[in-house]
Design a protein around this motif. Structure first.
Motif, mmCIF file in Angstrom:
data_model
loop_
_atom_site.group_PDB
_atom_site.id
_atom_site.type_symbol
_atom_site.label_atom_id
_atom_site.label_comp_id
_atom_site.label_asym_id
_atom_site.label_seq_id
_atom_site.Cartn_x
_atom_site.Cartn_y
_atom_site.Cartn_z
ATOM 1 N N GLY A 38 -2.247 -6.317 3.763
ATOM 2 C CA GLY A 38 -2.920 -6.000 5.022
ATOM 3 C C GLY A 38 -4.429 -6.018 4.863
ATOM 4 O O GLY A 38 -5.154 -6.574 5.710
ATOM 5 N N SER A 39 -4.929 -5.418 3.774
ATOM 6 C CA SER A 39 -6.386 -5.393 3.543
ATOM 7 C C SER A 39 -6.940 -6.806 3.419
ATOM 8 O O SER A 39 -7.965 -7.125 4.014
ATOM 9 C CB SER A 39 -6.742 -4.682 2.235
ATOM 10 N N VAL B 213 2.271 -6.581 8.460
ATOM 11 C CA VAL B 213 2.750 -6.917 7.121
ATOM 12 C C VAL B 213 4.254 -6.637 7.082
ATOM 13 O O VAL B 213 4.723 -5.644 7.655
ATOM 14 C CB VAL B 213 1.993 -6.085 6.048
HETATM 15 C C1 COA Z 1 -0.999 -1.339 8.809
HETATM 16 C C2 COA Z 1 -0.406 -2.417 7.904
HETATM 17 C C3 COA Z 1 -0.917 -3.786 8.356
HETATM 18 C C4 COA Z 1 -0.856 -2.155 6.446
HETATM 19 O O1 COA Z 1 -0.503 -3.256 5.624
HETATM 20 P P1 COA Z 1 -0.410 -3.110 4.024
HETATM 21 O O2 COA Z 1 -0.335 -4.460 3.453
HETATM 22 O O3 COA Z 1 0.689 -2.157 3.687
HETATM 23 O O4 COA Z 1 -1.811 -2.417 3.685
HETATM 24 P P2 COA Z 1 -2.535 -2.410 2.221
HETATM 25 O O5 COA Z 1 -1.540 -2.470 1.146
HETATM 26 O O6 COA Z 1 -3.592 -3.449 2.245
HETATM 27 O O7 COA Z 1 -3.199 -0.962 2.258
HETATM 28 C C5 COA Z 1 -4.583 -0.785 1.990
HETATM 29 C C6 COA Z 1 -4.933 0.694 2.094
HETATM 30 O O8 COA Z 1 -4.646 1.190 3.409
HETATM 31 C C7 COA Z 1 -4.159 2.549 3.301
HETATM 32 N N1 COA Z 1 -2.737 2.588 3.698
HETATM 33 C C8 COA Z 1 -1.970 1.535 4.072
HETATM 34 N N2 COA Z 1 -0.737 1.970 4.410
HETATM 35 C C9 COA Z 1 -0.725 3.303 4.256
HETATM 36 C C10 COA Z 1 0.258 4.314 4.457
HETATM 37 N N3 COA Z 1 1.507 4.021 4.858
HETATM 38 N N4 COA Z 1 -0.090 5.589 4.215
HETATM 39 C C11 COA Z 1 -1.315 5.898 3.789
HETATM 40 N N5 COA Z 1 -2.302 4.993 3.550
HETATM 41 C C12 COA Z 1 -2.006 3.714 3.800
HETATM 42 C C13 COA Z 1 -4.293 2.915 1.846
HETATM 43 O O9 COA Z 1 -5.605 3.419 1.663
HETATM 44 C C14 COA Z 1 -4.132 1.570 1.168
HETATM 45 O O10 COA Z 1 -4.720 1.529 -0.106
HETATM 46 P P3 COA Z 1 -3.828 1.980 -1.384
HETATM 47 O O11 COA Z 1 -2.484 1.317 -1.258
HETATM 48 O O12 COA Z 1 -4.642 1.496 -2.545
HETATM 49 O O13 COA Z 1 -3.710 3.469 -1.290
HETATM 50 C C15 COA Z 1 1.146 -2.374 7.906
HETATM 51 O O14 COA Z 1 1.566 -1.028 7.667
HETATM 52 C C16 COA Z 1 1.744 -2.839 9.199
HETATM 53 O O15 COA Z 1 2.059 -4.017 9.346
HETATM 54 N N6 COA Z 1 1.931 -1.914 10.174
HETATM 55 C C17 COA Z 1 2.485 -2.250 11.494
HETATM 56 C C18 COA Z 1 1.514 -3.065 12.332
HETATM 57 C C19 COA Z 1 0.181 -2.351 12.571
HETATM 58 O O16 COA Z 1 0.093 -1.154 12.766
HETATM 59 N N7 COA Z 1 -0.882 -3.149 12.609
HETATM 60 C C20 COA Z 1 -2.220 -2.645 12.837
HETATM 61 C C21 COA Z 1 -3.137 -2.981 11.704
HETATM 62 S S1 COA Z 1 -4.691 -2.107 11.859
#
Ligand code: COA
Length: 289
Positions: free
Chosen positions: A88-89, A78
């Motif tokens: 991401g979810s 994301v």
């Molecule tokens: C991992 C990643 C895809 C998350 O994307 P995102 O769109 O921010 O995730 P969401 O908003 O859907 O988050 C859903 C839930 O995940 C958890 N979460 C996501 N990021 C978090 C963080 N930085 N710290 C704690 N909890 C987190 C929370 O429970 C969150 O729910 P909430 O916001 O209601 O508390 C993003 O951080 C990313 O691109 N990371 C780098 C690539 C990577 O690691 N990819 C592997 C994916 S498994």
């Protein structure tokens, strides 16, 4: 028309492919690790088949998933400026609904990825450790009695592949190496028979250490394998030492390797040879399947 929302594509247009790579670069700069592995990068380049879910906001790509049918895995990222908004979810839920048996890679096991996996009801199913250390004066211990170690010769090929299959019977990818694939690897530019050490016991091949030079400074313990019938005698350690001494001799100053986290004996061997953890990639899958 400006795109908003989620879409699914098998053959993204050139502009989408560029946007995916740009987003991956932006994520890598923030996260310290790329969200694409080699196979996913080949899919983005159109060189392997794959299945994409894309998220857009007013025409801007805000996130993507790439499903890799060959490895049955999904990778995701994301845009850093758009995180914690549920993108991401939504992307991963859609990708896993389309590919229920796939697992999801979290390269570097970032806290956000671990939290998101938990949030989606996924559990860690595989950990891939990257270990490394400096190379210096490398001591090589005595070869166990009855064994000899010498560089690879063409007639060893089938026996090396058989030892690889026996030693990596548990491994999702490495154990599947065929004789044809092995031969193809020996034709790669980086291959050197002098860097592939084969342990013989009479007419049998008992194990091998295949080293790989990445560049002037860095070498890799590419494959270290001892046939289960010959383990427990110190052959793995002396094969490891022989390969490390070779990498040091040809001028490498550091060495890396990848090992499954649950291979505790092998990880202990590397730790006792002064390797330290550089990185951990975790693969997550549905708890019920
Ligand atoms: C991992 C990643 C895809 C998350 O994307 P995102 O769109 O921010 O995730 P969401 O908003 O859907 O988050 C859903 C839930 O995940 C958890 N979460 C996501 N990021 C978090 C963080 N930085 N710290 C704690 N909890 C987190 C929370 O429970 C969150 O729910 P909430 O916001 O209601 O508390 C993003 O951080 C990313 O691109 N990371 C780098 C690539 C990577 O690691 N990819 C592997 C994916 S498994």
């Amino acid at each position: 028309m400006t795109r908003t929302g989620l879409s699914r594509v098998q053959q993204p247009e050139a502009a989408d492919r560029e946007a995916i790579l740009a987003l991956a670069d932006e994520a890598a700069a923030v996260d310290g690790t790329s969200p694409l592995n080699e196979s996913a990068a080949l899919i983005v380049a159109g060189e392997r088949p794959g299945d994409f879910h894309l998220s857009h906001e007013d025409g801007l790509l805000t996130g993507f998933t790439v499903a890799d049918p060959r490895e049955r895995t999904v990778v995701a990222a994301v845009r850093p400026s758009h995180r914690r908004r549920g993108i991401g979810s939504r992307l991963l839920a859609a990708a896993l609904e389309a590919h229920p048996g796939h697992s999801v890679w979290a390269f570097g096991t970032l806290p956000a990825a671990a939290a998101l996996a938990e949030h989606l009801g996924l559990a860690p199913v595989r950990g891939l450790l990257k270990l490394g250390r400096r190379l210096g004066d490398e001591a090589v211990g005595p070869v166990p009695e009855g064994y000899t170690i010498r560089p690879f010769a063409g007639e060893d090929a089938a026996a090396v592949v058989a030892v690889n299959a026996a030693a990596f019977a548990h491994h999702p990818e490495q154990g599947k190496l065929t004789l044809d694939e092995f031969r193809a690897l020996t034709l790669q530019d980086w291959f050197s028979a002098d860097g592939l050490f084969v342990a013989h016991h009479g007419p049998e091949v008992a194990g091998f250490h295949w080293t790989k030079r990445h560049d002037a400074e860095t070498g890799e313990v590419y494959v270290l394998a001892v046939h289960p019938e010959h383990d427990g005698q110190g052959l793995g350690r002396v094969l490891l030492e022989t390969g490390l001494a070779h990498l040091a001799e040809i001028g490498c100053t550091q060495v890396v390797l990848y090992v499954e986290e649950d291979q505790e004996r092998v990880v202990r061997l590397y730790n006792s040879a002064n390797f330290n953890q550089v990185n951990l990639d975790t693969s997550y899958a549905r708890k019920d399947g």
